[in-house]
Design an enzyme around this catalytic site. Structure first.
Site, PDB file in Angstrom:
ATOM      1  N   CYS A 194      44.130  52.055  33.708  1.00 46.33           N
ATOM      2  CA  CYS A 194      42.959  51.410  33.107  1.00 46.33           C
ATOM      3  C   CYS A 194      42.550  52.206  31.882  1.00 46.33           C
ATOM      4  CB  CYS A 194      41.810  51.375  34.111  1.00 46.33           C
ATOM      5  SG  CYS A 194      40.334  50.546  33.482  1.00 46.33           S
ATOM      6  N   LEU A 195      42.269  51.502  30.807  1.00 49.07           N
ATOM      7  CA  LEU A 195      41.856  52.175  29.569  1.00 49.07           C
ATOM      8  C   LEU A 195      40.547  52.945  29.776  1.00 49.07           C
ATOM      9  CD1 LEU A 195      42.704  49.351  27.016  1.00 49.07           C
ATOM     10  CD2 LEU A 195      43.994  51.462  27.414  1.00 49.07           C
ATOM     11  N   GLN A 245      34.258  46.778  28.763  1.00 49.22           N
ATOM     12  CA  GLN A 245      34.906  48.050  28.408  1.00 49.22           C
ATOM     13  C   GLN A 245      34.530  48.509  26.996  1.00 49.22           C
ATOM     14  OE1 GLN A 245      38.946  46.670  30.014  1.00 49.22           O
ATOM     15  NE2 GLN A 245      38.995  48.859  30.414  1.00 49.22           N
ATOM     16  N   HIS A 304      36.719  43.952  36.555  1.00 46.40           N
ATOM     17  CA  HIS A 304      35.863  44.598  35.537  1.00 46.40           C
ATOM     18  C   HIS A 304      34.593  43.802  35.273  1.00 46.40           C
ATOM     19  CE1 HIS A 304      37.813  48.147  33.888  1.00 46.40           C
ATOM     20  NE2 HIS A 304      38.956  47.522  33.648  1.00 46.40           N
ATOM     21  N   GLY A 361      45.409  44.406  28.560  1.00 43.02           N
ATOM     22  CA  GLY A 361      44.241  43.574  28.855  1.00 43.02           C
ATOM     23  C   GLY A 361      42.981  44.353  28.519  1.00 43.02           C
ATOM     24  N   HIS A 386      42.674  42.545  37.910  1.00 47.83           N
ATOM     25  CA  HIS A 386      42.122  43.807  37.381  1.00 47.83           C
ATOM     26  C   HIS A 386      40.971  43.512  36.412  1.00 47.83           C
ATOM     27  CE1 HIS A 386      42.835  48.038  35.645  1.00 47.83           C
ATOM     28  NE2 HIS A 386      42.096  47.465  34.701  1.00 47.83           N
ATOM     29  N   GLU A 387      41.174  42.550  35.521  1.00 48.09           N
ATOM     30  CA  GLU A 387      40.135  42.245  34.511  1.00 48.09           C
ATOM     31  C   GLU A 387      38.940  41.517  35.128  1.00 48.09           C
ATOM     32  OE1 GLU A 387      40.572  43.883  32.027  1.00 48.09           O
ATOM     33  OE2 GLU A 387      42.743  44.101  31.864  1.00 48.09           O
TER      34      GLU A 387
END
Ligand code: GNR
Ligand code: NI
Length: 186
Positions: A94-95, A51, A140, A46, A136-137
């Site tokens: 997480c990236l 990000q 963000h 995702g 999670h997204e």
């Protein structure tokens, strides 16, 4: 199409509240393409637009298993309309926080309404990995990170590590993707 740099903590842009998408135009389609290219390259399941430094309420996702055909999904201006009382625990990563993984407790199931890439209203009832990833997204795009859901002791330890790395000049994810054990968080 272009791969973009993924921001990592403590980049303050990751704490912005993103603004709704209003135009379903060529610029949006180009941004979506760049997000998929960046997400698949990372690789991640995702990605939220912030990000890559774009403060818009836009998420790309692909939960297809390796070796299965790709399943690219786009969620625009997503809103959680219902969350189960029942919780589940999932080990998240997480990236934007490379190589750190920790268990997070969240509602086990959610309903999310959103617009698809054509601007058409959709609603999905999700559980399992989709429920975890959507939450999670959506965090963000509200400036929230998964480490906000873990203990302060663990969060402080992670932030300290990445603040030090930033001082060494490691300000994008690329600095972490080479196999450099000194970056590991034990
Ligand atoms: O690639 C990712 N994997 C993942 C694993 C468990 C829970 C959430 C995620 S999302 C993450 C990509 C990412 O950072 N998206 O914001
Ligand atoms: Ni993330």
């Amino acid at each position: 199409m272009a791969k973009r740099d993924i921001l990592i903590i403590p980049d303050t842009r990751l704490r912005l509240k993103s603004e709704p998408v209003t135009a379903f135009d060529a610029e949006l389609r180009a941004l979506i393409d760049d997000m998929f290219e960046t997400m698949y390259d990372a690789p991640g399941i995702g990605l939220a637009a912030i990000q890559i430094g774009v403060p818009r309420r836009l998420i790309t996702m692909d939960l297809a298993k390796k070796d299965d055909p790709p399943q690219p999904e786009v969620f625009i201006n997503p809103e959680i309309t219902w969350a189960s009382d029942e919780k589940s625990t999932y080990e998240e990563g997480c990236l934007s926080i490379p190589e750190y993984y920790e268990e997070v407790i969240r509602p086990k199931a959610v309903k999310v309404k959103y617009l698809d890439r054509d601007g058409k209203a959709q609603e999905v009832e999700a559980d399992g990995l989709l429920a975890t990833c959507l939450q999670h997204e959506i965090d963000h795009i509200n400036g929230v990170l998964f480490i906000d859901h873990i203990s302060k002791l663990k969060r402080d330890r992670v932030m300290k590590k990445f603040k030090k790395a930033q001082k060494r000049g490691e300000t994008t994810r690329d600095a972490y993707t080479e196999d450099t054990p000194e970056h590991r968080i034990g």
